[in-house]
Design an enzyme around this catalytic site. Sequence first.
Site, PDB file in Angstrom:
ATOM      1  N   HIS A  48       7.042   5.638   1.651  1.00 30.23           N
ATOM      2  CA  HIS A  48       7.805   4.463   1.205  1.00 30.23           C
ATOM      3  C   HIS A  48       8.749   4.858   0.060  1.00 30.23           C
ATOM      4  O   HIS A  48       9.900   4.423   0.018  1.00 30.23           O
ATOM      5  CB  HIS A  48       6.866   3.374   0.680  1.00 30.23           C
ATOM      6  N   ALA A  97       0.867  -1.188   0.000  1.00 32.72           N
ATOM      7  CA  ALA A  97       0.000   0.000   0.000  1.00 32.72           C
ATOM      8  C   ALA A  97       0.901   1.235   0.000  1.00 32.72           C
ATOM      9  O   ALA A  97       0.804   2.120   0.857  1.00 32.72           O
ATOM     10  CB  ALA A  97      -0.963   0.000   1.195  1.00 32.72           C
ATOM     11  N   LYS A 106       9.016   7.793  10.847  1.00 29.49           N
ATOM     12  CA  LYS A 106       7.586   7.734  11.192  1.00 29.49           C
ATOM     13  C   LYS A 106       7.335   6.687  12.280  1.00 29.49           C
ATOM     14  O   LYS A 106       6.559   6.882  13.199  1.00 29.49           O
ATOM     15  CB  LYS A 106       6.807   7.409   9.914  1.00 29.49           C
ATOM     16  N   ASP A 107       8.017   5.522  12.148  1.00 23.89           N
ATOM     17  CA  ASP A 107       7.857   4.450  13.138  1.00 23.89           C
ATOM     18  C   ASP A 107       9.058   4.491  14.083  1.00 23.89           C
ATOM     19  O   ASP A 107       9.941   3.628  14.041  1.00 23.89           O
ATOM     20  CB  ASP A 107       7.748   3.105  12.423  1.00 23.89           C
TER      21      ASP A 107
END
Length: 283
Positions: free
Chosen positions: A37, A32, A149-150
């Site tokens: 990404h 997705a 982000k993570d």
Amino acid sequence: MQITRSVVETRAALRHFRRAGKRIGFVPTMGALHDGHLSLLRAAKQKCDAVIASIFVNPMQFGPNEDFSKYPRTFELDCGKLQAEGTDLLFAPTTDEMYPTGTSAFVDVQGVSERLDGKSRPGHFRGVATIVSKLFNIVQPDRAFFGQKDAAQVAVIRKMVSDLDLPVEIIVCPIIRESDGLAMSSRNLYLSPEERKQALVLSRALQQVEQAFRQGERTPQCLRSTLIEVISHGSAAQLDYAEIVDPNTLLPVEKAVPGSLVAVAASFGTTRLIDNLVLPSAE
Ligand code: AMP
């Protein structure tokens, strides 16, 4: 772009790159794909000679009541995006390929894995560390690219790589946001238009904390209160956590300093979103 489905095929293809002396950059994803990404792929392209991506929605990192079965799967679209970024190889295994006999060995990075998202999602980081180490063993990249982000995931992976002496360099890339500030996430696809609007409180809260920090506020309790106030007031967000922590240990700091991690997680309807900010040094 070559697409491989099995471990054996992937290893054979990678041998070819390695023999040609290419430095291998690896971008693991759950698909997705969005611009977040793609930014990792671009960084890999810049810093390596061959770019390998993976798409695998890893059941081991989802809790029993989480969104594994409804996680967005957009394989054809993803392939087009990967191809356009000049990706050399996509490894897209099935669950049976990755876990042919169920699972018996795990990678458990104790401590960091029980903090922030690990606290709210027990077992999540065991799933992440296990799949990432399996993927590292299959791809054997020189460099692997992860998103800030993570942030908790980054802490877990860095600790795993360091404690297990894994021969890979971890490169962390900045958070990519929509033009209105919302951090890009595959899970944003779940949001209703109203929830999408409300979700802006996360980046807004982080911006206000940054502003307060720039104006001299160093007390974690005060910075946390700002986060909680902005997130809770005027939105139906269900706050999960709002913390000022050390980016490596994920433990709360006694005093906020440049480099401290401000991390938030909240649900909007049934969609849980995360966002964070690294406190800046004075300009
Ligand atoms: P996922 O597909 O959600 O497992 O994410 C794959 C990689 O993309 C992880 O390293 C994420 O941290 C990274 N990523 C996800 N969203 C963003 C974003 N908005 N900006 C930068 N990297 C991201």
